[in-house]
Design an enzyme around this catalytic site. Structure first.
Site, PDB file in Angstrom:
ATOM      1  N   ILE A  76       0.075  -6.135   9.482  1.00  0.00           N
ATOM      2  CA  ILE A  76      -1.099  -6.777  10.105  1.00  0.00           C
ATOM      3  C   ILE A  76      -2.283  -6.822   9.133  1.00  0.00           C
ATOM      4  O   ILE A  76      -2.878  -7.879   8.907  1.00  0.00           O
ATOM      5  CB  ILE A  76      -1.503  -6.047  11.407  1.00  0.00           C
ATOM      6  CG1 ILE A  76      -0.388  -6.154  12.450  1.00  0.00           C
ATOM      7  CG2 ILE A  76      -2.798  -6.634  11.965  1.00  0.00           C
ATOM      8  CD1 ILE A  76      -0.624  -5.284  13.696  1.00  0.00           C
ATOM      9  N   HIS A 104       5.717 -30.896  10.285  1.00  0.00           N
ATOM     10  CA  HIS A 104       4.663 -29.988  10.763  1.00  0.00           C
ATOM     11  C   HIS A 104       3.370 -30.111   9.946  1.00  0.00           C
ATOM     12  O   HIS A 104       2.412 -29.399  10.209  1.00  0.00           O
ATOM     13  CB  HIS A 104       5.152 -28.542  10.694  1.00  0.00           C
ATOM     14  CG  HIS A 104       6.324 -28.280  11.590  1.00  0.00           C
ATOM     15  ND1 HIS A 104       6.204 -28.153  12.954  1.00  0.00           N
ATOM     16  CD2 HIS A 104       7.649 -28.165  11.310  1.00  0.00           C
ATOM     17  CE1 HIS A 104       7.398 -27.953  13.471  1.00  0.00           C
ATOM     18  NE2 HIS A 104       8.297 -27.962  12.498  1.00  0.00           N
ATOM     19  N   HIS A 142       7.863 -23.947   9.747  1.00  0.00           N
ATOM     20  CA  HIS A 142       6.836 -24.602  10.573  1.00  0.00           C
ATOM     21  C   HIS A 142       5.421 -24.373  10.048  1.00  0.00           C
ATOM     22  O   HIS A 142       4.573 -25.243  10.202  1.00  0.00           O
ATOM     23  CB  HIS A 142       6.877 -24.053  12.004  1.00  0.00           C
ATOM     24  CG  HIS A 142       8.052 -24.537  12.795  1.00  0.00           C
ATOM     25  ND1 HIS A 142       8.009 -24.712  14.165  1.00  0.00           N
ATOM     26  CD2 HIS A 142       9.301 -24.876  12.421  1.00  0.00           C
ATOM     27  CE1 HIS A 142       9.187 -25.140  14.599  1.00  0.00           C
ATOM     28  NE2 HIS A 142       9.992 -25.232  13.549  1.00  0.00           N
ATOM     29  N   ASP A 155       0.854  -1.187   0.000  1.00  0.00           N
ATOM     30  CA  ASP A 155       0.000   0.000   0.000  1.00  0.00           C
ATOM     31  C   ASP A 155       0.897   1.246   0.000  1.00  0.00           C
ATOM     32  O   ASP A 155       2.119   1.153  -0.212  1.00  0.00           O
ATOM     33  CB  ASP A 155      -1.018  -0.034   1.164  1.00  0.00           C
ATOM     34  CG  ASP A 155      -0.387   0.172   2.539  1.00  0.00           C
ATOM     35  OD1 ASP A 155       0.840   0.396   2.614  1.00  0.00           O
ATOM     36  OD2 ASP A 155      -1.124   0.114   3.535  1.00  0.00           O
ATOM     37  N   CYS A 163       2.509  -3.484   4.186  1.00  0.00           N
ATOM     38  CA  CYS A 163       1.675  -2.330   4.549  1.00  0.00           C
ATOM     39  C   CYS A 163       2.382  -1.650   5.725  1.00  0.00           C
ATOM     40  O   CYS A 163       3.581  -1.885   5.933  1.00  0.00           O
ATOM     41  CB  CYS A 163       0.234  -2.751   4.869  1.00  0.00           C
ATOM     42  SG  CYS A 163       0.032  -3.838   6.287  1.00  0.00           S
ATOM     43  N   GLY A 164       1.697  -0.821   6.463  1.00  0.00           N
ATOM     44  CA  GLY A 164       2.381  -0.106   7.535  1.00  0.00           C
ATOM     45  C   GLY A 164       2.939  -1.034   8.601  1.00  0.00           C
ATOM     46  O   GLY A 164       4.080  -0.910   9.029  1.00  0.00           O
ATOM     47  N   THR A 165       2.106  -1.976   9.008  1.00  0.00           N
ATOM     48  CA  THR A 165       2.519  -2.897  10.079  1.00  0.00           C
ATOM     49  C   THR A 165       2.680  -4.337   9.606  1.00  0.00           C
ATOM     50  O   THR A 165       3.271  -5.154  10.318  1.00  0.00           O
ATOM     51  CB  THR A 165       1.433  -2.938  11.175  1.00  0.00           C
ATOM     52  OG1 THR A 165       0.198  -3.346  10.542  1.00  0.00           O
ATOM     53  CG2 THR A 165       1.241  -1.582  11.838  1.00  0.00           C
ATOM     54  N   MET A 188      -2.418  -6.540   5.885  1.00  0.00           N
ATOM     55  CA  MET A 188      -2.154  -7.402   4.733  1.00  0.00           C
ATOM     56  C   MET A 188      -2.325  -8.870   5.113  1.00  0.00           C
ATOM     57  O   MET A 188      -2.887  -9.663   4.350  1.00  0.00           O
ATOM     58  CB  MET A 188      -0.736  -7.174   4.197  1.00  0.00           C
ATOM     59  CG  MET A 188      -0.563  -5.879   3.428  1.00  0.00           C
ATOM     60  SD  MET A 188      -1.486  -5.885   1.870  1.00  0.00           S
ATOM     61  CE  MET A 188      -0.649  -4.536   1.007  1.00  0.00           C
TER      62      MET A 188
END
Ligand code: RB5
Length: 157
Positions: free
Chosen positions: A77, A140, A106, A16, A73-75, A79
């Site tokens: 989170i 896993h 994993h 973004d 993106c900024g964080t 996305m």
């Protein structure tokens, strides 16, 4: 030039507006490693909505048009939340080198999500490199299959 010797060749890439300063440098870094990078668009300095890019990248990965996906993106989170809504996608937010490695090893993640506001350009590039160069450990798999079962159950509701 650092050659990418692995099986992963094609990358789907989306960001973004928060990644305006770093996106070209990240792409260049990946292209220098001989990855083929498909860029799913960009809004320039205009504010835009991360789900618009997350869905395009996740669909490219799930349909196998790309081997792996990269979302910034900024964080990281937003996305990751949006990309995980696409059936079959496993998107992981990776906030350091260790989580970048473990997401691949994993969690069988096929999309790495990163924060432009909480990492330097070199940290972003390094995490992506680790993510792309780490293989899933089959031990896993039973957990991944359980996640797939949850997904199937939810789709039937
Ligand atoms: C945009 O300001 C910001 O909310 C977005 O880049 C992202 O961090 C959301 O998770």
């Amino acid at each position: 030039m650092v050659m990418n010797m692995g099986k992963i060749k094609k990358l789907a890439f989306g960001t973004d507006h928060t990644a305006v300063e770093i996106r070209e440098r990240v792409k260049e870094y990946l292209q220098n490693m001989q990855y083929e990078v498909e860029d799913f668009g960009f809004c320039g300095n205009e504010s835009c909505d991360y789900p618009d890019y997350a869905i395009k990248v996740a669909e490219a990965v799930v349909s196998k048009r790309a081997d792996k996906g990269i979302l910034i993106c900024g964080t990281g989170i937003g996305m990751s939340i949006a990309a995980n809504k696409v059936k079959g996608a496993i998107a992981a937010i990776c906030w350091n080198e260790d989580t970048a490695k473990l997401a691949a090893e994993h969690n069988c993640a096929d999309i790495i999500c990163l924060g432009s506001r909480n990492a330097t350009i070199s940290e972003v590039c390094h995490r992506i490199k680790i993510f792309l160069e780490t293989s899933f450990e089959k031990r896993h798999m039973k957990r991944i299959l359980k996640i797939k079962e949850i997904e199937e159950m939810q789709c039937k509701r």
